[in-house]
Scaffold this motif. Structure first.
Motif, short mmCIF file in Angstrom:
data_model
loop_
_atom_site.label_atom_id
_atom_site.label_comp_id
_atom_site.label_asym_id
_atom_site.label_seq_id
_atom_site.Cartn_x
_atom_site.Cartn_y
_atom_site.Cartn_z
N UNK A 1 0.83 -1.20 0.00
CA UNK A 1 0.00 0.00 0.00
C UNK A 1 0.86 1.25 0.00
N UNK A 2 1.86 1.31 0.89
CA UNK A 2 2.68 2.54 0.92
C UNK A 2 3.53 2.68 -0.34
N UNK B 1 -6.04 3.00 -6.23
CA UNK B 1 -7.17 2.19 -5.77
C UNK B 1 -6.68 0.93 -5.07
N UNK B 2 -5.64 0.32 -5.64
CA UNK B 2 -5.11 -0.91 -5.04
C UNK B 2 -4.48 -0.64 -3.68
N UNK B 3 -3.87 0.54 -3.51
CA UNK B 3 -3.28 0.90 -2.22
C UNK B 3 -4.35 0.91 -1.13
N UNK B 4 -5.51 1.44 -1.44
CA UNK B 4 -6.61 1.50 -0.47
C UNK B 4 -7.13 0.09 -0.18
N UNK B 5 -7.29 -0.72 -1.22
CA UNK B 5 -7.79 -2.08 -1.04
C UNK B 5 -6.84 -2.92 -0.18
N UNK B 6 -5.55 -2.77 -0.44
CA UNK B 6 -4.58 -3.53 0.34
C UNK B 6 -4.59 -3.10 1.81
N UNK C 1 1.87 2.96 6.63
CA UNK C 1 1.08 3.00 5.40
C UNK C 1 0.05 4.13 5.43
N UNK C 2 -0.44 4.44 6.61
CA UNK C 2 -1.46 5.48 6.76
C UNK C 2 -0.86 6.89 6.84
N UNK C 3 0.45 6.97 7.01
CA UNK C 3 1.08 8.28 7.19
C UNK C 3 0.97 9.11 5.91
N UNK C 4 0.49 10.31 6.05
CA UNK C 4 0.18 11.14 4.86
C UNK C 4 1.43 11.58 4.13
#
Length: 281
Positions: free
Chosen positions: A223-224, A245-250, A276-279
């Motif tokens: 994702x990251x 889109x795949x980053x969000x799904x993963x 992975x969630x770090x902006x």
């Protein structure tokens, strides 16, 4: 895992200063990141048989932890980063001695992955304005990866991967190349068919298995990487939307497993999820 667990706690303290657990977290870190403890860690690396210890996974997370502390204006952060400095200095020295000797990259999907280590080290060098270290890291990245073509993405994932060798390499190269040069390199490295294969979610069949649960970590690291790579691609590139889109799904695939109740994942997955969630990534 202990080091990136500490990184996660620092990251959460910075992002959520009103966190109800903040006092307990500060107390805990103040007992682990101390001058005496870090000096003992540093002495261990100076032993002849320990110079390759945690190369380069633990090295990378040590620098990432210090980077997080350096960019935080907080009294505890100042105390912790000062204590941690000798270990980081040692890691940098070890890394600079190792780079000229590294004839081949480690392309594994676990701890030894060279591209992952170089990526975090470059981030650290840039944050600390260590231009000599940064130049050596970039030169190594180009020497090891610039001529690569046609990633064997269809071989991924391996049964115990928590990194995608193909995506991690691209996540490194987007740090060291201009957007134009990266696009040219990326077109040869991961054409759309290969990217589509890497967007297929891995099957995590048994989260109590200490190796299979690595695939939850793969979801987070993919994702990251996907998000970072997508930002470098032109707006009209079909892979940009595909990767975003795949980053969000993963990410969504494995978030619940952070609190699965099983030690095999719980002792490390949260830090991968937070990164992975770090902006900034």
């Amino acid at each position: 895992s202990s080091v990136h667990g500490h990184w996660m706690l620092v990251r959460l303290l910075k992002q959520f200063p009103e966190l109800k657990e903040q006092a307990a977290i500060r107390k805990l870190i103040s007992t682990t990141i101390t001058v005496n403890n870090i000096n003992q860690e540093t002495r261990y690396f100076n032993s002849p048989l320990s110079k390759s210890f945690e190369r380069t996974y633990g090295w990378a997370w040590t620098l990432k932890l210090h980077e997080e502390l350096i960019t935080w204006n907080d009294p505890d952060a100042v105390k912790w980063r000062t204590a941690l400095q000798p270990l980081c200095d040692t890691v940098i020295q070890l890394w600079r001695r190792f780079l000229p000797k590294q004839t081949y990259p480690n392309r594994t999907g676990v701890h030894g992955n060279t591209a992952f280590g170089l990526s975090f080290a470059i981030d650290y060098a840039r944050t600390t304005h260590n231009q000599a270290f940064e130049a050596e890291l970039i030169a190594a990245a180009k020497r090891l990866y610039l001529k690569d073509k046609a990633a064997p993405a269809v071989w991924e994932p391996d049964g115990s991967d928590f990194f995608s060798p193909s995506l991690m390499e691209a996540d490194l190269m987007r740090r060291v190349l201009t957007k134009t040069d990266f696009l040219n390199w990326f077109n040869s490295w991961l054409p759309e068919k290969a990217v589509k294969h890497l967007t297929i979610l891995p099957v995590v069949s048994d989260r109590t298995d200490l190796q299979i649960v690595h695939l939850d970590g793969l979801c987070f690291s993919r994702s990251w990487c996907m998000y970072g790579i997508a930002k470098q691609l032109p707006r009209n590139d079909s892979r940009k939307t595909l990767l975003t889109k795949a980053a969000i799904k993963h990410l969504n695939q494995s978030l619940a497993s952070v609190v699965s109740g099983h030690y095999g994942g719980e002792h490390w997955l949260a830090s991968f999820a937070v990164y992975a969630l770090s902006s900034e990534n």
